[in-house]
Design a protein around this motif. Structure first.
Motif, short mmCIF file in Angstrom:
data_model
loop_
_atom_site.label_atom_id
_atom_site.label_comp_id
_atom_site.label_asym_id
_atom_site.label_seq_id
_atom_site.Cartn_x
_atom_site.Cartn_y
_atom_site.Cartn_z
N VAL A 156 49.64 44.83 41.54
CA VAL A 156 48.90 43.99 40.94
C VAL A 156 47.72 43.73 41.66
N GLN A 157 47.83 43.81 43.01
CA GLN A 157 46.59 43.85 43.76
C GLN A 157 45.72 44.94 43.58
N LEU A 165 51.96 34.28 47.83
CA LEU A 165 51.49 35.77 47.37
C LEU A 165 50.01 35.94 46.95
N GLU A 166 49.29 36.61 47.83
CA GLU A 166 47.91 36.72 47.41
C GLU A 166 47.49 37.88 46.46
N VAL A 167 47.69 37.64 45.28
CA VAL A 167 47.58 38.55 44.12
C VAL A 167 46.07 39.14 43.73
N ALA A 168 45.34 38.58 44.20
CA ALA A 168 43.95 39.01 43.58
C ALA A 168 43.59 40.18 44.21
N GLY A 169 43.98 40.84 45.38
CA GLY A 169 43.32 41.87 45.96
C GLY A 169 41.74 41.82 46.07
N PRO A 170 41.15 43.13 46.40
CA PRO A 170 41.82 44.31 46.35
C PRO A 170 42.38 44.71 47.67
N ALA A 171 42.64 43.60 48.57
CA ALA A 171 43.26 43.80 49.99
C ALA A 171 44.70 43.92 49.69
N GLU A 172 45.41 44.95 50.56
CA GLU A 172 47.00 45.30 50.35
C GLU A 172 47.20 43.95 51.23
N ILE A 173 47.67 42.89 50.74
CA ILE A 173 48.16 41.74 51.63
C ILE A 173 49.66 41.56 51.22
N ALA A 201 44.03 47.19 54.25
CA ALA A 201 43.49 48.23 53.33
C ALA A 201 43.34 47.75 52.10
N SER A 202 42.76 48.62 51.26
CA SER A 202 42.73 48.26 49.68
C SER A 202 43.87 48.76 49.12
N ALA A 203 44.41 48.01 48.02
CA ALA A 203 45.79 48.61 47.35
C ALA A 203 45.48 49.78 46.71
N GLN A 204 46.23 50.56 46.47
CA GLN A 204 46.09 52.07 46.23
C GLN A 204 46.27 52.36 44.77
N GLN A 205 45.33 51.97 43.64
CA GLN A 205 45.65 52.62 42.57
C GLN A 205 44.54 53.78 42.52
N GLN A 206 45.07 54.99 42.64
CA GLN A 206 44.38 56.36 42.95
C GLN A 206 44.06 56.75 41.52
N ALA A 207 44.42 56.50 40.26
CA ALA A 207 43.89 57.01 39.00
C ALA A 207 44.74 55.87 37.93
#
Length: 330
Positions: free
Chosen positions: A201-202, A289-297, A20-26
């Motif tokens: 951060v992701q 730690l895979e920080v780049a994202g946007p995947a929620e890893i 899933a994509s890391a969830q920054q909703q706003a």
């Protein structure tokens, strides 16, 4: 005596299938250094909170590397120093197809030889000073022509400024954690916070930070710039993550790991399930730690390119020196 420097390219987006994509909703920037978020971390409850940036920073705004600009600054200072050191020698800066060089003449052959030896040493010293002043460093050994941001030093120097902001994130992560998360991390608050910060951060939108000339990897954002602009590539986001962890856990060994065209973080934390990938840093096992994202890893899971590079020992790293942080004057 020409200076020929090549920027370090790379740092690609990491997306894993089935994640899933890391969830920054706003996200919104407010007044007085305020950053407003709505964010959901994994099974935690959704949180709305505000981060407050420090009013001032001692670190410069990042500027992209330009070989010609560095070369000009070094040679201007070099010619001034040379004229003071050897007033009896005539010096002249000359542009060549390979860069900049200095011609020098003198009647005294011994002084001429001394000037030549001095120029070579002084040029190297001035160039290293230029790198340090602008938070650059060589990628590799002292003879490398690859220049990159001094990621670890930037994180170390930013950590004190972002301490209160990191503590706010720590409180949000701990207070919103679900029972499942607490059990997953064995009620170890540090592990829980590391995983939460990684997700936060992701969730910051990935941006390759393409420079004006279309080359990737030359542009970089300082930790506060990543937060204010709400974007970053993988080395910028890795440095932000290292900064936050250093602020909260100054005794936690960390390293930025470089694989071809990519950067990630590694921390000296143990496996949780036994299935996590580990990486050897100074002979010790670190959790990537895979920080780049946007995947929620989650911690210990890497992209395919990172995994192959790590298993084939095709990586370099820059280790955070804990002693330097602990010795920082108040």
């Amino acid at each position: 005596m020409a200076v020929r420097l090549i920027p370090l390219f790379g740092f690609a987006l990491v997306v894993l299938s089935g994640t899933a994509s890391a969830q920054q909703q706003a996200f919104a920037r407010g007044e007085e250094q305020q950053l407003h978020y709505v964010w959901k971390h994994d099974t935690a409850s959704t949180q709305a909170f505000t981060l407050i940036l420090p009013a001032q920073t001692a670190l410069p705004v990042w500027t992209a590397w330009h070989s010609a600009q560095a070369e000009s600054a070094v040679f201007q200072q070099l010619i001034r120093n040379a004229q003071e050191q050897f007033p009896e020698v005539s010096f002249r800066v000359r542009k060549t197809a390979d860069g900049t060089t200095i011609d020098y003449q003198a009647a005294d052959q011994q002084r001429l030889q001394q000037a030549g030896s001095w120029l070579a040493q002084q040029q190297k010293a001035l160039f290293n000073t230029y790198l340090e002043q602008h938070y650059y460093k060589r990628h590799g050994d002292d003879n490398s022509h690859l220049i990159r941001p001094d990621h670890v030093r930037i994180a170390a120097d930013s950590s004190a400024e972002l301490l209160e902001l990191a503590r706010t994130l720590q409180r949000v992560i701990v207070s919103s954690a679900s029972a499942e998360q607490k059990q997953r991390y064995q009620n170890d608050e540090r592990l829980l916070v590391v995983a939460g910060l990684l997700n936060f951060v992701q969730s910051i939108p990935y941006d390759p930070l393409v420079s004006a000339d279309g080359q990737r990897g030359i542009t970089f954002l300082m930790p506060e710039q990543v937060l204010v602009q709400n974007r970053g590539d993988c080395d910028s986001k890795s440095v932000l993550m290292m900064t936050l962890l250093t602020a909260l856990y100054p005794d936690l060994p960390q390293a930025i790991v470089y694989v071809p065209d990519h950067a990630l973080l590694a921390v000296a934390l143990p496996r949780q399930t036994g299935n996590e990938e580990m990486i050897r840093i100074n002979g010790k096992a670190f959790l990537p730690l895979e920080v780049a994202g946007p995947a929620e890893i989650p911690p210990g899971v890497t992209g395919e390119k990172s995994r192959l590079s790590i298993r084939n020992n095709q990586y370099q790293y820059d280790l955070l020196q804990l002693a330097e942080i602990n010795s920082t004057p108040n």
